[in-house]
Motif scaffolding. Structure first.
Motif, PDB file in Angstrom:
ATOM      1  N   LEU A 176      31.869  14.700  53.103  1.00  0.00           N
ATOM      2  CA  LEU A 176      33.253  14.187  53.103  1.00  0.00           C
ATOM      3  C   LEU A 176      33.354  12.843  53.819  1.00  0.00           C
ATOM      4  CD1 LEU A 176      34.907  17.572  54.032  1.00  0.00           C
ATOM      5  CD2 LEU A 176      35.619  16.190  52.076  1.00  0.00           C
ATOM      6  N   GLU A 191      25.957  17.552  54.315  1.00  0.00           N
ATOM      7  CA  GLU A 191      26.726  18.564  55.036  1.00  0.00           C
ATOM      8  C   GLU A 191      27.794  19.140  54.119  1.00  0.00           C
ATOM      9  OE1 GLU A 191      26.977  17.664  59.484  1.00  0.00           O
ATOM     10  OE2 GLU A 191      27.861  15.922  58.501  1.00  0.00           O
ATOM     11  N   PHE A 192      28.044  20.431  54.273  1.00  0.00           N
ATOM     12  CA  PHE A 192      28.928  21.112  53.316  1.00  0.00           C
ATOM     13  C   PHE A 192      30.051  21.896  53.982  1.00  0.00           C
ATOM     14  CE2 PHE A 192      25.007  20.501  51.102  1.00  0.00           C
ATOM     15  CZ  PHE A 192      25.374  20.248  49.797  1.00  0.00           C
ATOM     16  N   ILE A 222      34.308  12.262  60.763  1.00  0.00           N
ATOM     17  CA  ILE A 222      33.348  13.198  60.150  1.00  0.00           C
ATOM     18  C   ILE A 222      32.377  12.428  59.259  1.00  0.00           C
ATOM     19  CG2 ILE A 222      34.749  15.287  60.351  1.00  0.00           C
ATOM     20  CD1 ILE A 222      35.484  14.899  57.344  1.00  0.00           C
ATOM     21  N   THR A 277      36.255  17.028  65.346  1.00  0.00           N
ATOM     22  CA  THR A 277      37.007  17.512  66.499  1.00  0.00           C
ATOM     23  C   THR A 277      36.107  18.344  67.414  1.00  0.00           C
ATOM     24  OG1 THR A 277      39.025  17.547  65.166  1.00  0.00           O
ATOM     25  CG2 THR A 277      39.031  18.880  67.168  1.00  0.00           C
ATOM     26  N   CYS A 327      38.898  16.916  61.049  1.00  0.00           N
ATOM     27  CA  CYS A 327      38.093  18.132  61.195  1.00  0.00           C
ATOM     28  C   CYS A 327      37.690  18.492  59.770  1.00  0.00           C
ATOM     29  CB  CYS A 327      38.940  19.236  61.824  1.00  0.00           C
ATOM     30  SG  CYS A 327      38.135  20.834  61.757  1.00  0.00           S
ATOM     31  N   ALA A 328      36.380  18.637  59.526  1.00  0.00           N
ATOM     32  CA  ALA A 328      35.886  18.807  58.150  1.00  0.00           C
ATOM     33  C   ALA A 328      36.581  19.963  57.425  1.00  0.00           C
ATOM     34  CB  ALA A 328      34.371  18.993  58.165  1.00  0.00           C
ATOM     35  N   TYR A 349      31.451  26.542  57.099  1.00  0.00           N
ATOM     36  CA  TYR A 349      30.545  25.397  57.206  1.00  0.00           C
ATOM     37  C   TYR A 349      29.165  25.889  56.765  1.00  0.00           C
ATOM     38  CZ  TYR A 349      33.851  22.596  59.986  1.00  0.00           C
ATOM     39  OH  TYR A 349      34.935  21.854  60.399  1.00  0.00           O
ATOM     40  N   GLU A 350      28.418  25.018  56.085  1.00  0.00           N
ATOM     41  CA  GLU A 350      27.061  25.415  55.690  1.00  0.00           C
ATOM     42  C   GLU A 350      26.150  24.202  55.666  1.00  0.00           C
ATOM     43  OE1 GLU A 350      24.645  27.242  55.998  1.00  0.00           O
ATOM     44  OE2 GLU A 350      25.518  29.005  55.032  1.00  0.00           O
ATOM     45  N   PHE A 361      30.167  28.582  60.717  1.00  0.00           N
ATOM     46  CA  PHE A 361      28.837  28.952  60.193  1.00  0.00           C
ATOM     47  C   PHE A 361      28.666  30.462  60.219  1.00  0.00           C
ATOM     48  CE2 PHE A 361      28.117  24.672  61.905  1.00  0.00           C
ATOM     49  CZ  PHE A 361      27.464  24.069  60.829  1.00  0.00           C
ATOM     50  N   ALA A 382      30.525  15.016  65.459  1.00  0.00           N
ATOM     51  CA  ALA A 382      31.408  14.777  64.305  1.00  0.00           C
ATOM     52  C   ALA A 382      32.740  15.464  64.506  1.00  0.00           C
ATOM     53  CB  ALA A 382      30.755  15.329  63.029  1.00  0.00           C
ATOM     54  N   ILE A 414      35.291  22.587  67.753  1.00  0.00           N
ATOM     55  CA  ILE A 414      35.386  23.282  66.461  1.00  0.00           C
ATOM     56  C   ILE A 414      33.966  23.361  65.894  1.00  0.00           C
ATOM     57  CG2 ILE A 414      36.461  23.328  64.167  1.00  0.00           C
ATOM     58  CD1 ILE A 414      38.447  23.549  66.588  1.00  0.00           C
ATOM     59  N   SER A 415      33.356  24.553  65.999  1.00  0.00           N
ATOM     60  CA  SER A 415      31.925  24.741  65.697  1.00  0.00           C
ATOM     61  C   SER A 415      31.088  23.734  66.476  1.00  0.00           C
ATOM     62  CB  SER A 415      31.630  24.613  64.195  1.00  0.00           C
ATOM     63  OG  SER A 415      32.119  25.709  63.495  1.00  0.00           O
ATOM     64  N   ASP A 416      31.522  23.387  67.645  1.00  0.00           N
ATOM     65  CA  ASP A 416      30.865  22.421  68.523  1.00  0.00           C
ATOM     66  C   ASP A 416      31.093  22.856  69.964  1.00  0.00           C
ATOM     67  OD1 ASP A 416      29.574  20.498  67.026  1.00  0.00           O
ATOM     68  OD2 ASP A 416      31.374  19.310  66.686  1.00  0.00           O
TER      69      ASP A 416
HETATM   70  N1  SAM Z   1      33.428  19.504  64.877  1.00  0.00           N
HETATM   71  C1  SAM Z   1      33.185  19.293  63.478  1.00  0.00           C
HETATM   72  C2  SAM Z   1      34.523  19.247  62.724  1.00  0.00           C
HETATM   73  O1  SAM Z   1      35.537  18.940  63.340  1.00  0.00           O
HETATM   74  O2  SAM Z   1      34.538  19.468  61.511  1.00  0.00           O
HETATM   75  C3  SAM Z   1      32.210  20.306  62.916  1.00  0.00           C
HETATM   76  C4  SAM Z   1      30.871  20.275  63.573  1.00  0.00           C
HETATM   77  S1  SAM Z   1      29.730  21.427  62.903  1.00  0.00           S
HETATM   78  C5  SAM Z   1      28.436  21.381  64.081  1.00  0.00           C
HETATM   79  C6  SAM Z   1      28.996  20.504  61.615  1.00  0.00           C
HETATM   80  C7  SAM Z   1      29.316  21.112  60.253  1.00  0.00           C
HETATM   81  O3  SAM Z   1      30.622  20.694  59.851  1.00  0.00           O
HETATM   82  C8  SAM Z   1      28.389  20.627  59.152  1.00  0.00           C
HETATM   83  O4  SAM Z   1      27.197  21.383  59.086  1.00  0.00           O
HETATM   84  C9  SAM Z   1      29.249  20.808  57.924  1.00  0.00           C
HETATM   85  O5  SAM Z   1      29.264  22.161  57.522  1.00  0.00           O
HETATM   86  C10 SAM Z   1      30.630  20.431  58.471  1.00  0.00           C
HETATM   87  N2  SAM Z   1      30.848  18.993  58.293  1.00  0.00           N
HETATM   88  C11 SAM Z   1      30.946  18.049  59.266  1.00  0.00           C
HETATM   89  N3  SAM Z   1      31.147  16.830  58.709  1.00  0.00           N
HETATM   90  C12 SAM Z   1      31.164  17.012  57.370  1.00  0.00           C
HETATM   91  C13 SAM Z   1      31.327  16.149  56.261  1.00  0.00           C
HETATM   92  N4  SAM Z   1      31.487  14.827  56.410  1.00  0.00           N
HETATM   93  N5  SAM Z   1      31.314  16.674  55.020  1.00  0.00           N
HETATM   94  C14 SAM Z   1      31.153  18.003  54.834  1.00  0.00           C
HETATM   95  N6  SAM Z   1      30.988  18.870  55.841  1.00  0.00           N
HETATM   96  C15 SAM Z   1      30.995  18.384  57.096  1.00  0.00           C
END
Ligand code: SAM
Length: 226
Positions: A187, A214-215, A10, A84, A112-113, A158-159, A133, A82, A87-89
């Motif tokens: 993170l 990213e949050f 991530i 997994t 996974c974030a 996620y935001e 989201f 990023a 997961i939102s992907d």
């Molecule tokens: N598949 C990813 C996972 O396993 O967490 C999530 C992908 S989603 C499209 C991307 C969102 O995950 C970001 O907008 C943010 O909300 C969150 N995210 C991913 N990486 C992050 C990080 N390093 N720190 C904080 N939030 C993160």
């Protein structure tokens, strides 16, 4: 004939597991979201494989090609920009199609974030709802918050940086000033930052901080007070 769902990192490329690297090296093809993003991690570990792009808008279109490839006995890895995959992907439709066709699907787990943030939040972990989201419109966000205002488990969102302050304003309005929250930015990366406390306190602390990045936002259930 296996679809490997491979978690990467991530943010910190050092978090990818040795088993993930080994599996990517052995793959015949790698499915990714954006080749520019994935090549950073693939190049770092000297992985050179044919890449197939899978996004929300073309996932169904590429299904046939991927299934043919798997039926030929090839091994295919699914990764995302990023963390997994799925997961939102993108990826869930591909996994479902493989399951329907009795094609083996194997997880190569990793970060996974949502889970990373929850594990360090200090908020209840006994049960949680991963929301991902919320819609970008205020009315949809507020109506979701109202529906879950008395939910008995922790909520994980996620935001993006563009909406984080509006998200927290609306959350405070609906959940009230006593509700505990944890916000994690970037993170595992260089500018990793956390805020914890009652919603107005978190919101106030963040007012003077950079909100680029990213949050993950975690909101405790109403029963919980620190
Ligand atoms: N598949 C990813 C996972 O396993 O967490 C999530 C992908 S989603 C499209 C991307 C969102 O995950 C970001 O907008 C943010 O909300 C969150 N995210 C991913 N990486 C992050 C990080 N390093 N720190 C904080 N939030 C993160």
């Amino acid at each position: 004939m296996t679809l490997y769902v491979v978690a990467t990192s991530i943010g910190n490329l050092g978090d990818i597991s040795p088993r993930a690297i080994e599996t990517l090296h052995a793959a015949d093809c790698i499915i990714c979201e954006d080749s520019r993003v994935s090549s950073k991690i693939l190049d770092k570990f000297g992985i050179k494989k044919p890449l197939l792009i899978c996004r929300d808008d073309n996932e169904v279109r590429i299904l046939g090609k991927v299934l043919d490839f798997l039926r030929e006995g090839k091994s295919v890895c699914l990764i995302s920009d990023a963390g997994t995959p799925c997961i939102s992907d993108p990826g869930f439709k591909l996994v479902r199609a493989c399951r329907n066709q009795c094609i083996k699907v194997e997880a190569i787990p990793g970060p996974c974030a949502a889970v990373v943030a929850l594990s360090i939040s200090g908020l209840p972990t006994d049960g949680f709802l991963f929301v991902g989201f919320l819609p970008s419109k205020k009315s949809a966000r507020v109506s979701f918050f109202r529906k879950y205002a008395e939910f008995e488990y922790t909520l994980i969102f996620y935001e993006s940086c563009h909406r984080i302050t509006k998200f927290l304003d609306d959350a405070q309005e609906v959940f009230g000033p006593e509700r505990m929250a944890f916000v994690a930015k970037e993170l595992t990366k260089l500018h990793e930052t956390f805020w914890i406390g009652k919603l107005p306190v978190v919101r106030e602390k963040m007012a003077t901080a950079s909100v680029k990045g990213e949050f993950v936002v975690i909101i405790a259930p109403s029963r919980f007070a620190m």
